[in-house]
Design an enzyme around this catalytic site. Structure first.
Site, PDB file in Angstrom:
ATOM      1  N   ARG A  31      16.815  32.582  13.836  1.00  0.00           N
ATOM      2  CA  ARG A  31      15.671  31.655  14.003  1.00  0.00           C
ATOM      3  C   ARG A  31      15.300  31.400  12.547  1.00  0.00           C
ATOM      4  O   ARG A  31      14.921  30.215  11.778  1.00  0.00           O
ATOM      5  CB  ARG A  31      14.476  32.060  14.878  1.00  0.00           C
ATOM      6  CG  ARG A  31      13.275  30.946  14.754  1.00  0.00           C
ATOM      7  CD  ARG A  31      12.136  31.729  15.506  1.00  0.00           C
ATOM      8  NE  ARG A  31      11.773  33.063  15.259  1.00  0.00           N
ATOM      9  CZ  ARG A  31      11.002  33.727  15.851  1.00  0.00           C
ATOM     10  NH1 ARG A  31      10.431  33.344  16.867  1.00  0.00           N
ATOM     11  NH2 ARG A  31      10.461  34.977  15.447  1.00  0.00           N
TER      12      ARG A  31
ATOM     13  N   ASP B   8      32.159  11.261   6.124  1.00  0.00           N
ATOM     14  CA  ASP B   8      32.807  12.409   6.303  1.00  0.00           C
ATOM     15  C   ASP B   8      34.152  12.000   7.382  1.00  0.00           C
ATOM     16  O   ASP B   8      34.610  12.356   8.240  1.00  0.00           O
ATOM     17  CB  ASP B   8      32.018  13.505   7.255  1.00  0.00           C
ATOM     18  CG  ASP B   8      33.095  14.957   7.189  1.00  0.00           C
ATOM     19  OD1 ASP B   8      34.094  14.883   6.278  1.00  0.00           O
ATOM     20  OD2 ASP B   8      32.856  15.834   8.009  1.00  0.00           O
TER      21      ASP B   8
ATOM     22  N   GLY C  68      35.790  16.257  10.993  1.00  0.00           N
ATOM     23  CA  GLY C  68      35.273  14.869  10.571  1.00  0.00           C
ATOM     24  C   GLY C  68      34.769  14.088  11.427  1.00  0.00           C
ATOM     25  O   GLY C  68      34.455  14.408  12.761  1.00  0.00           O
TER      26      GLY C  68
END
Length: 379
Positions: free
Chosen positions: A218, A265, A302
């Site tokens: 966390r 990307d 990607g």
């Protein structure tokens, strides 16, 4: 040349006179129908491939690279960094050498304003490594960087690495001395290692929120550490797949719009129909719902995003206005990636890279009309 439209950032109707660079910008009368919008053309700092063409292939045919660049022009992109990912030393150098030869010989090569090397100096851990092949991950090596830079004819502008390697701080210092952006990505680094990397000169987080473990503590964790560091700009993939809308909103608020850049990307299948493709040494698949994954897995490899859709998604998913979405795809990206002549926007002296588009504010939809690079219309 003269181009008239509504400046997407300022909202004013402007007349832009330009040759290779912008010569003057003046106010113009708004057309009765509202007219088209005008913006600096998009910049994408992370493109692994496009239109079925793999930029990681040392043997990618130059006519295919031309076709891919022209397909990018149609989306409003004029400057991008072909991104070579983790592979064997010869394969990575070969891909950079092939791209550099194309850049030198083809008119479309001007759009490849530099190169981004993502890996191989990343985390070897599953999850953080993403789709990069584990067998090719290796420690930072400045001599290897120099071999890349020789192959790329000095064109490398960004290197993404993980600060978890003991060699990382010294390596980052050498990158910065060479004028290269050192970016943090695909990392399992702790807070101290990230801070040491930033003090050594790292200035960007690559596709923040991705290239990470499926489960994290966390707090603390390396996503929070990067979000909290105002010395780091962040690139973000806004395809609705890599990042949920909630994370995208929180990241933008934490970093501030001015420190965020949109990237795609994009992988080899971007702009193509669903099916099987290759990126680097690995087979990938574009699924019918738009995911690019390693073949036979659900691991993202990607995206299939194009920049005009990414600008739309910043409005649809993150609630940004057109001006801020355009900033993230243009001047912010230029600042984060040190793209020369593109940091002022539509202003005298900047390169005459422009995109003219129709914009539907209700649907938050962009339709590219024309794209100019160095003052020449290419779409």
């Amino acid at each position: 040349m003269i181009c008239t439209g509504i400046d997407a950032i300022s909202g004013a109707c402007v007349e832009v006179r330009f040759g290779r660079t912008i010569e003057s910008v003046g106010l113009a009368d708004a057309p009765a129908d509202g007219g088209a919008y005008l913006a600096p053309a998009w910049i994408d700092l992370q493109v692994n491939g496009f239109a079925g063409v793999d930029f990681n292939s040392p043997t990618a045919p130059h006519d295919e690279l031309q076709r891919a660049v022209r397909a990018l022009y149609a989306t409003g992109v004029t400057r991008f960094y072909p991104t070579v990912i983790t592979g064997g030393p010869d394969e990575m150098a070969g891909a950079l050498r092939n791209l550099a030869r194309f850049r030198e010989s083809a008119p479309e090569g001007a759009a490849m304003d530099g190169y981004h090397v993502e890996g191989p100096h990343i985390s070897p851990q599953d999850g953080a490594r993403g789709a990069h092949p584990k067998e090719c991950v290796r420690p930072p090596d400045i001599d290897e960087f120099r071999r890349w830079q020789d192959a790329a004819q000095g064109g490398i502008r960004i290197v993404t690495l993980s600060p978890e390697w003991p060699e990382a701080p010294a390596y980052i210092e050498k990158l910065v001395e060479a004028g290269v952006v050192a970016a943090i990505g695909h990392t399992a680094a702790n807070a101290a290692q990230i801070d040491e990397a930033v003090r050594a000169g790292a200035t960007m987080s690559t596709h923040l929120g991705n290239g990470s473990h499926f489960t994290l503590p966390r707090h603390p964790n390396y996503i929070w550490d990067q979000l909290a560091d105002d010395r780091l700009a962040a690139s973000l993939i806004a395809d609705g797949i890599h990042l949920p809308a909630a994370f995208l909103k929180v990241a933008l608020r934490a970093k501030g719009i001015e420190r965020c850049a949109l990237v795609t990307d994009a992988a080899t299948p971007a702009g193509c129909t669903p099916g099987r493709y290759v990126m680097g040494s690995q087979p990938v698949e574009l699924t019918p719902d738009g995911h690019v994954v390693l073949e036979g897995t659900d691991r993202l490899a990607g995206s299939a995003l194009r920049m005009d859709r990414g600008v739309e998604n910043l409005m649809k998913l993150a609630g940004l206005g057109l001006a801020d979405a355009v900033r993230m795809a243009t001047v912010n990206a230029a600042c984060a990636g040190r793209v020369p002549g593109r940091t002022a926007g539509i202003a005298p002296g900047d390169r005459a890279d422009l995109v003219l588009f129709d914009f539907d504010p209700e649907a938050r939809q962009i339709t590219v009309r024309a794209t100019y690079i160095d003052g020449e219309r290419v779409h």
